[in-house]
Design a protein around this motif. Structure first.
Motif, short mmCIF file in Angstrom:
data_model
loop_
_atom_site.label_atom_id
_atom_site.label_comp_id
_atom_site.label_asym_id
_atom_site.label_seq_id
_atom_site.Cartn_x
_atom_site.Cartn_y
_atom_site.Cartn_z
N ASP A 136 0.84 -1.19 0.00
CA ASP A 136 0.00 0.00 0.00
C ASP A 136 0.88 1.25 0.00
N ALA A 137 0.43 2.26 -0.72
CA ALA A 137 1.17 3.52 -0.81
C ALA A 137 0.22 4.67 -0.51
N THR A 138 0.43 5.33 0.61
CA THR A 138 -0.47 6.38 1.08
C THR A 138 0.32 7.66 1.32
N LEU A 139 -0.27 8.78 0.93
CA LEU A 139 0.33 10.10 1.13
C LEU A 139 -0.68 10.99 1.82
N LEU A 140 -0.20 11.83 2.74
CA LEU A 140 -1.05 12.80 3.42
C LEU A 140 -0.28 14.12 3.50
N LEU A 141 -0.91 15.18 3.04
CA LEU A 141 -0.26 16.50 3.00
C LEU A 141 -1.04 17.49 3.86
N VAL A 142 -0.33 18.15 4.75
CA VAL A 142 -0.91 19.21 5.58
C VAL A 142 -0.24 20.51 5.19
N GLN A 143 -1.03 21.51 4.82
CA GLN A 143 -0.46 22.80 4.44
C GLN A 143 -1.08 23.88 5.33
N TRP A 144 -0.20 24.54 6.10
CA TRP A 144 -0.67 25.61 6.99
C TRP A 144 -0.64 26.91 6.21
#
Length: 404
Positions: A379-387
């Motif tokens: 499995d390949a998962t990405l999560l991006l948080v941009q303030w």
């Protein structure tokens, strides 16, 4: 637009909303079409598939269903990726359809003559209403979800997709976006977030193993983290709750790597725990600043009383990228890994072109698949948080159509 015209639009939208209380999922396209036909419009509703490769039209009785449109290389796809209303040939418009800021698809609107910018804004209002109604109607049956699928989904993937929040959520000060691959056979990966008050909570998880067992372990850990968070527990309490739940429900050793974090939206201060997971990447001004390598503890399911919470100060517009090892360890048939450097380079290039966060992740996930030449072995998962307030604005539909 004249007062009479405004009233006709209001009545059409009211008819859609009033009608929606009792319709079945398969009724949606035809009922919307009937309501707006009185405005001299013809609509086709296109949903993006799970892999975000194609837009698929909702079928309507008595109308031939168009072939899927590619997200990459079509005007409809450009409206979807840029969240921008675009004018096509003749009197045709492509209007992005979102639920909140989660991209769902586009609405194709064909008018009976030239229209002005006010007309486009009203089409955006219509698309927004349809987006909300698709989300609320999907759970009543299988029809809308089936339209989005290009192939059957595994049991593990079915379990996890129904546990996860929408892929994208924004507030006035931040954007959180995620993507999973292979979307029809994902097993042990998952993510979660919550935007409450002055705090954004995020989590990314990777259960060891594959298939249903890994999917159940991820679901158990995710549920335990949510329960602890909603009871007021901090990061350490959330991790301990996951430890206890995994120990209780799995007689054999079963563990989950994870990053749990909380971001203060007013100050940019972030606190995090890393339970045996790849270190999050901090990007500033489009460049990698460092890995967040503090806050280490054992994977979830293995109690670690010595764990210390890590801290970092973000600056406005910073991006925090979390990922599972299936991303960097994806490899070509010749054995070349995708790697952290390639991942960072792609994120840096996306920052230079000001791609919205969800579009950045869509392209990253496809780059992983292309590198491997097919579905990843893991499995390949990405999560991006941009303030960033500007980044949040970029996830909203624009208010003026562009001619193409």
């Amino acid at each position: 637009m004249t007062g009479t015209g405004e009233m006709r639009w209001f009545e059409a939208l009211q008819d859609v909303l009033d009608d929606s209380h009792l319709w079945q999922p398969g009724d949606l396209a035809a009922r919307v079409g009937a309501a707006v036909s009185r405005l001299g419009l013809r609509t086709t509703i296109w949903l993006v598939d799970y892999e975000q490769v194609a837009l698929r039209a909702l079928p309507e009785t008595g109308r031939a269903t168009p072939e899927p449109l590619p997200v990459d290389g079509s005007l409809a796809g450009r409206a979807f990726t840029r969240v921008t209303a675009l004018r096509g040939d003749g009197h045709r418009w492509w209007v992005p359809m979102v639920d909140g800021t989660d991209r769902i698809g586009v609405v194709e609107v064909v008018a009976d003559g030239d229209r002005d910018d006010e007309f486009v804004r009203r089409c955006e209002l219509l698309a927004g209403l349809i987006g909300h109604l698709i989300v609320t109607t999907t759970v009543r049956g299988d029809h809308l979800d089936v339209v989005r699928r290009s192939q059957p989904m595994s049991t593990a993937a079915e379990l996890l997709w129904n546990m996860l929040p929408p892929l994208t959520a924004s507030c006035g000060r931040a954007v959180i976006s995620a993507v999973l691959q292979p979307c029809y056979d994902v097993g042990g990966d998952g993510f979660d977030y919550a935007l409450d008050g002055d705090t954004a909570y995020v989590a990314i998880l990777d259960a060891v193993g594959k298939g249903v067992t890994a999917g159940v372990a991820c679901a158990v850990a995710l549920a335990a983290i949510r329960a602890a968070r909603r009871a007021g527990g901090g990061l350490a309490e959330q991790a301990r709750a996951a430890d206890d739940a995994l120990t209780e429900h799995f007689p054999e050793v079963r563990f989950v790597t994870a990053v749990l974090a909380e971001l203060r939206l007013d100050t940019g201060r972030i606190r995090y725990l890393n339970a045996g997971h790849p270190a999050p990447l901090l990007l500033r001004s489009g460049r990698l600043v460092r890995e967040l390598d503090a806050g280490r503890r054992l994977p979830l399911g293995l109690a670690d009383p010595r764990a210390q919470v890590g801290e970092e100060a973000l600056e406005p517009d910073d991006r925090l990228l979390l990922y599972t090892d299936g991303v960097t360890e994806a490899r070509t048939p010749e054995g070349e890994f995708f790697g952290v450097d390639r991942l960072v380079g792609l994120v840096e290039r996306s920052a230079a072109t000001r791609l919205p966060a969800p579009e950045t992740l869509r392209r990253l996930s496809h780059a992983v698949l292309e590198h491997q030449g097919g579905p990843p072995d893991d499995d390949a998962t990405l999560l991006l948080v941009q303030w960033s307030a500007a980044a949040a604005f970029d996830t909203l539909p624009t208010t003026k159509a562009a001619d193409v």
